[in-house]
Write an enzyme that holds these catalytic residues in place. Sequence first.
Site, PDB file in Angstrom:
ATOM      1  N   TYR A 143       0.558  -1.214  -0.039  1.00 57.06           N
ATOM      2  CA  TYR A 143      -0.035   0.019   0.081  1.00 57.06           C
ATOM      3  C   TYR A 143       0.821   1.111   0.115  1.00 57.06           C
ATOM      4  CZ  TYR A 143      -4.597  -2.104   0.706  1.00 57.06           C
ATOM      5  OH  TYR A 143      -5.786  -2.604   0.762  1.00 57.06           O
ATOM      6  N   LYS A 192       3.191 -15.333   2.469  1.00 57.57           N
ATOM      7  CA  LYS A 192       3.303 -16.197   1.247  1.00 57.57           C
ATOM      8  C   LYS A 192       4.703 -16.278   1.015  1.00 57.57           C
ATOM      9  CE  LYS A 192       1.692 -17.730  -2.806  1.00 57.57           C
ATOM     10  NZ  LYS A 192       0.949 -18.957  -2.783  1.00 57.57           N
ATOM     11  N   ASP A 224      -3.104 -18.216   0.430  1.00 57.15           N
ATOM     12  CA  ASP A 224      -4.121 -18.973  -0.285  1.00 57.15           C
ATOM     13  C   ASP A 224      -4.847 -19.867   0.443  1.00 57.15           C
ATOM     14  OD1 ASP A 224      -1.568 -19.995  -0.271  1.00 57.15           O
ATOM     15  OD2 ASP A 224      -1.649 -20.529  -2.500  1.00 57.15           O
ATOM     16  N   ASP A 248      -6.516  -6.814   4.005  1.00 55.69           N
ATOM     17  CA  ASP A 248      -7.566  -6.300   3.435  1.00 55.69           C
ATOM     18  C   ASP A 248      -8.432  -7.137   2.974  1.00 55.69           C
ATOM     19  OD1 ASP A 248      -8.992  -4.144   2.157  1.00 55.69           O
ATOM     20  OD2 ASP A 248      -8.021  -4.484   0.358  1.00 55.69           O
ATOM     21  N   ASP A 252     -12.446  -8.926   4.560  1.00 54.12           N
ATOM     22  CA  ASP A 252     -13.718  -8.812   3.731  1.00 54.12           C
ATOM     23  C   ASP A 252     -14.257 -10.378   3.774  1.00 54.12           C
ATOM     24  OD1 ASP A 252     -13.378  -6.127   2.677  1.00 54.12           O
ATOM     25  OD2 ASP A 252     -14.059  -6.798   0.919  1.00 54.12           O
TER      26      ASP A 252
HETATM   27  C1  IPM Z   1     -10.537  -0.973   4.081  1.00 55.81           C
HETATM   28  C2  IPM Z   1     -10.711  -0.923   2.411  1.00 55.81           C
HETATM   29  C3  IPM Z   1      -9.442   0.283   2.001  1.00 55.81           C
HETATM   30  C4  IPM Z   1      -8.090  -0.626   2.171  1.00 55.81           C
HETATM   31  C5  IPM Z   1      -9.496   1.053   0.655  1.00 55.81           C
HETATM   32  C6  IPM Z   1     -10.797   1.789   0.891  1.00 55.81           C
HETATM   33  C7  IPM Z   1      -8.448   1.832   0.453  1.00 55.81           C
HETATM   34  O1  IPM Z   1     -10.851  -1.807   1.626  1.00 55.81           O
HETATM   35  O2  IPM Z   1     -10.183  -0.382   4.841  1.00 55.81           O
HETATM   36  O3  IPM Z   1     -10.459  -2.247   3.984  1.00 55.81           O
HETATM   37  O4  IPM Z   1      -7.733  -1.160   1.326  1.00 55.81           O
HETATM   38  O5  IPM Z   1      -7.496  -0.567   3.326  1.00 55.81           O
HETATM   39 MG    MG Z   2     -11.011  -3.604   2.513  1.00 52.56          MG
END
Ligand code: IPM
Ligand code: MG
Length: 359
Positions: A143, A192, A224, A248, A252
């Site tokens: 990032y 990884k 993975d 990240d 999710d």
């Molecule tokens: C998160 C989001 C952010 C990230 C984006 C919006 C830049 O996806 O906080 O998980 O990737 O960190």
């Molecule tokens: Mg995110």
Amino acid sequence: MKEYKVALLKGDGIGPEIVDETVKVLNKAAEKCGFMIKYTQELIGGAAIDQTGSPLPQQTIDTCKSSDAVFLGAVGGYKWDTLPGDQRPEAGLLAIRSTLGLFANLRPAIIFSPLKAASPLKDSVIGDCLDIMVVRELTGGIYFGTRGRGMEDGAEYAYDTEKYSVTEIERIAKIGFEMAMKRSKKLCSVDKANVLESSRLWRETVINVAKNYPEVELRHLYVDNCSMQLVCNPSQFDVILTSNIFGDILSDEASIISGSIGMLPSASLSEQGFGLYEPIHGSAPDIAGRNQANPLASILSGAMMLRHSLSEPAAADMIETAVNRALLVARTADIAGDGLPSVGCREMGDVVCAEIDAM
Ligand code: IPM
Ligand code: MG
């Protein structure tokens, strides 16, 4: 009466709607517990670009620094998707994380029992309970590495670089181990290392830090494999320690296992313990302004703020209990079911407030 200062960065898309509901709930809990929160609203993301030309104006940084905590909605939207990377709304989010030194991102994925049916996984796979803490490194890695574009042999190319120093890995690893000590003393570090040099250093460093935590059972998984294990046997996980980009992605995945991405809060902490709180989901521009968003991830982030930054654990407990109860009364569309009324963002906030009132 005790008064706390909170910088409020509503951002874009559904950000303003979910933050408004969170403020409503925070104020209700504060009233019940006898303290006050003074909010200062500042710009970030697309809203900041439109009004000031920058995704993170200096004034926003100054207000954050002079506050007890920062609360953020979400950033980004179609309107700004074609801007150069360093001028996009997301650049503002990365910059605030970096400027405030918020390297430790805690993302708790908990399955609220009323929501078991909302999980895409079968009951038999979920098991009795799901309570995973993703500890994501937030101010390093790909990032923040060098990136760019160029031309080679007449074709355009682009690159991003993943770079981690021992110092960066050590400090996030310590957070992971400390977290494991407070929980079930199980830590899974995700990398990884079969391919990436940065991951090999990550693994070596985590193994070194582990020497200071002999009680913690440490294991390592490739990312993975971890993403597969998360959907076939999620209850094996307690604390997951990982890099910025893997965290990240895996958070999710963990969120949807727990029913909806609209349920997962987060805290981002600095070495001094300063904190920014935000739901893990994005700005959802497709449903923005329609009173359809689920405010619970944001409201639960508010509870995390009360606990970690404002030393008001009783108010935090109150909100978390109220959310649990609210899930038995009404639900937003993303977690609809069980014959409960499907309501909008504002109404969901009202239900949580009513549950706090009833306590
Ligand atoms: C998160 C989001 C952010 C990230 C984006 C919006 C830049 O996806 O906080 O998980 O990737 O960190
Ligand atoms: Mg995110």
